[in-house]
Write a protein that holds these residues in place. Structure first.
Motif, PDB file in Angstrom:
ATOM      1  N   LEU A  21       0.820  -1.205   0.000  1.00  0.00           N
ATOM      2  CA  LEU A  21       0.000   0.000   0.000  1.00  0.00           C
ATOM      3  C   LEU A  21       0.854   1.255   0.000  1.00  0.00           C
ATOM      4  CD1 LEU A  21      -2.931  -1.003   2.350  1.00  0.00           C
ATOM      5  CD2 LEU A  21      -2.539  -1.496  -0.057  1.00  0.00           C
ATOM      6  N   LEU A  22       2.036   1.188   0.605  1.00  0.00           N
ATOM      7  CA  LEU A  22       2.945   2.330   0.536  1.00  0.00           C
ATOM      8  C   LEU A  22       3.384   2.557  -0.905  1.00  0.00           C
ATOM      9  CD1 LEU A  22       4.624   4.524   1.845  1.00  0.00           C
ATOM     10  CD2 LEU A  22       6.398   2.829   2.301  1.00  0.00           C
ATOM     11  N   GLY A  89      -8.502   6.248   3.093  1.00  0.00           N
ATOM     12  CA  GLY A  89      -7.648   7.323   2.625  1.00  0.00           C
ATOM     13  C   GLY A  89      -6.193   6.939   2.739  1.00  0.00           C
ATOM     14  N   LEU A  90      -5.317   7.942   2.801  1.00  0.00           N
ATOM     15  CA  LEU A  90      -3.887   7.709   2.981  1.00  0.00           C
ATOM     16  C   LEU A  90      -3.497   7.982   4.428  1.00  0.00           C
ATOM     17  CD1 LEU A  90      -2.429   9.473  -0.203  1.00  0.00           C
ATOM     18  CD2 LEU A  90      -2.985   7.045   0.096  1.00  0.00           C
ATOM     19  N   ASP A  91      -2.530   7.205   4.931  1.00  0.00           N
ATOM     20  CA  ASP A  91      -2.041   7.458   6.281  1.00  0.00           C
ATOM     21  C   ASP A  91      -0.940   8.515   6.253  1.00  0.00           C
ATOM     22  OD1 ASP A  91       0.319   6.226   5.445  1.00  0.00           O
ATOM     23  OD2 ASP A  91      -0.141   4.319   6.431  1.00  0.00           O
ATOM     24  N   GLN A  92      -0.291   8.741   7.388  1.00  0.00           N
ATOM     25  CA  GLN A  92       0.705   9.808   7.490  1.00  0.00           C
ATOM     26  C   GLN A  92       1.937   9.552   6.633  1.00  0.00           C
ATOM     27  OE1 GLN A  92       1.491  10.268  11.683  1.00  0.00           O
ATOM     28  NE2 GLN A  92      -0.392  11.431  12.040  1.00  0.00           N
ATOM     29  N   ILE A  96      -2.005   3.809   1.416  1.00  0.00           N
ATOM     30  CA  ILE A  96      -3.432   3.587   1.615  1.00  0.00           C
ATOM     31  C   ILE A  96      -3.642   2.909   2.963  1.00  0.00           C
ATOM     32  CG2 ILE A  96      -5.497   2.443   0.750  1.00  0.00           C
ATOM     33  CD1 ILE A  96      -4.323   2.590  -2.024  1.00  0.00           C
ATOM     34  N   ASP A  97      -4.559   3.436   3.743  1.00  0.00           N
ATOM     35  CA  ASP A  97      -4.859   2.893   5.061  1.00  0.00           C
ATOM     36  C   ASP A  97      -5.772   1.682   4.893  1.00  0.00           C
ATOM     37  OD1 ASP A  97      -4.948   2.670   7.788  1.00  0.00           O
ATOM     38  OD2 ASP A  97      -6.503   4.199   8.046  1.00  0.00           O
ATOM     39  N   PRO A  98      -5.299   0.461   5.175  1.00  0.00           N
ATOM     40  CA  PRO A  98      -6.127  -0.727   4.932  1.00  0.00           C
ATOM     41  C   PRO A  98      -7.220  -0.859   5.984  1.00  0.00           C
ATOM     42  CG  PRO A  98      -4.102  -1.365   6.020  1.00  0.00           C
ATOM     43  CD  PRO A  98      -3.979   0.106   5.742  1.00  0.00           C
TER      44      PRO A  98
END
Length: 221
Positions: A21-22, A89-92, A96-98
Motif C-alpha cells: 500500500l505504501l 484514505g492515505l495514512d501519514q 493507503i490505510d487498509p
C-alpha cells in the motif's frame, strides 16, 4: 488455495500489506503514468510470477466507462466472495490505510482515486488472513483471467469487470507503476491487492503481493 505460511502474530499481516500500500501511495504521487500492457500470454521474469495466464484466453471487449459512483460491495463469484466495501484514505506515510483486522471481511477502496467503473484505475485492498482465520482475499491468487468481478455502486448499477492479469509481485525490484498503472488509456480498470508469497519470520513480513487486474466489460442494473 493461496499456500501462505500461517505463523501467529498480528504484526505479520499489516507489514506485508502496508508495504504494497505504501508503493501504491508512491505511485499515486507520481508525475505522469503511462500505459502498461497487461501481457496475459507473455512470459514473466524472476520477480514477476504469473499465477494465471493461460494461452488462448478470449477476453471480451472493454465497455465504455461509466459516470463516477461510489462502490458499496464487491463480489468475486469464482471465490464466493461477497464483501462490503469501505472507503479508505492515505495514512501519514502516504500509504493507503487498509481496513482494520476487526474488518478483515471487508474490502478497502482508495476513495481519493478513481471510482470503479469510471475511466482510470480503481484500487481495492484487503487482508489475506488474521492471526486466527482467513480474511476476505485469502484465495485471491486462485482467480484466473476471464473470471468476473462485480462491483455494486451507489447509483444502483453493478459494474462488471473481467480479469485480464493475475500476478504475484516480489518485493525485489518491484515497480509500482507496472503493478498499478493502467493497462490501456481510456479504460475503466480495477486492481485487487493482498499479501502473497511466503512469510519471512525474521522480517515479519510476506515476500510478495498478489495483484489482480481487471477491466470494465459490462454493466447491470
Amino acid at each position: 488455495m493461496s499456500g501462505h505460511e500461517r505463523p501467529t502474530g498480528h504484526g505479520r499481516f499489516l507489514t506485508g500489506l502496508a508495504w504494497a500500500l505504501l508503493l501504491v501511495g508512491l505511485w499515486l504521487w507520481g508525475s505522469e503514468i503511462t500505459d502498461v500492457r497487461g501481457g496475459v500470454s507473455e512470459p514473466t521474469n524472476g520477480d514477476v510470477a504469473a499465477v494465471g495466464r493461460p494461452f488462448g484466453v478470449e477476453l471480451p471487449d472493454a465497455h465504455e466507462p461509466l459516470a463516477p459512483a461510489r462502490p458499496q460491495r464487491v463480489d468475486v463469484p469464482s471465490l464466493k466472495v461477497r464483501a462490503p466495501v469501505i472507503a479508505r484514505g492515505l495514512d501519514q506515510e502516504g500509504a493507503i490505510d487498509p481496513p482494520s483486522f476487526e474488518q478483515a471481511g471487508d474490502v478497502g477502496w482508495y476513495a481519493g482515486g478513481t471510482r470503479p467503473g469510471a475511466v482510470g484505475t480503481s484500487l481495492f485492498v484487503g487482508h489475506v488472513d488474521t492471526e486466527t482465520r482467513p480474511a476476505v482475499f485469502y484465495d485471491l491468487s486462485a482467480v484466473r483471467p476471464g473470471e468476473k468481478v462485480r462491483v455494486t455502486r451507489d447509483d444502483g448499477s453493478v459494474a462488471v469487470f473481467t480479469v485480464d492479469d493475475v500476478q504475484v509481485l516480489s518485493r525485489d525490484r518491484f515497480d509500482a507503476k507496472k503493478a498499478y498503472g493502467p493497462h490501456e488509456k481510456g479504460r475503466a480498470e480495477l486492481r485487487l491487492i493482498t499479501c502473497g508469497g511466503t512469510f519471512d519470520r525474521a522480517a515479519r513480513t510476506y515476500s510478495a503481493n498478489v495483484v489482480v487486474s481487471a477491466y470494465l466489460t459490462g454493466v447491470a442494473p
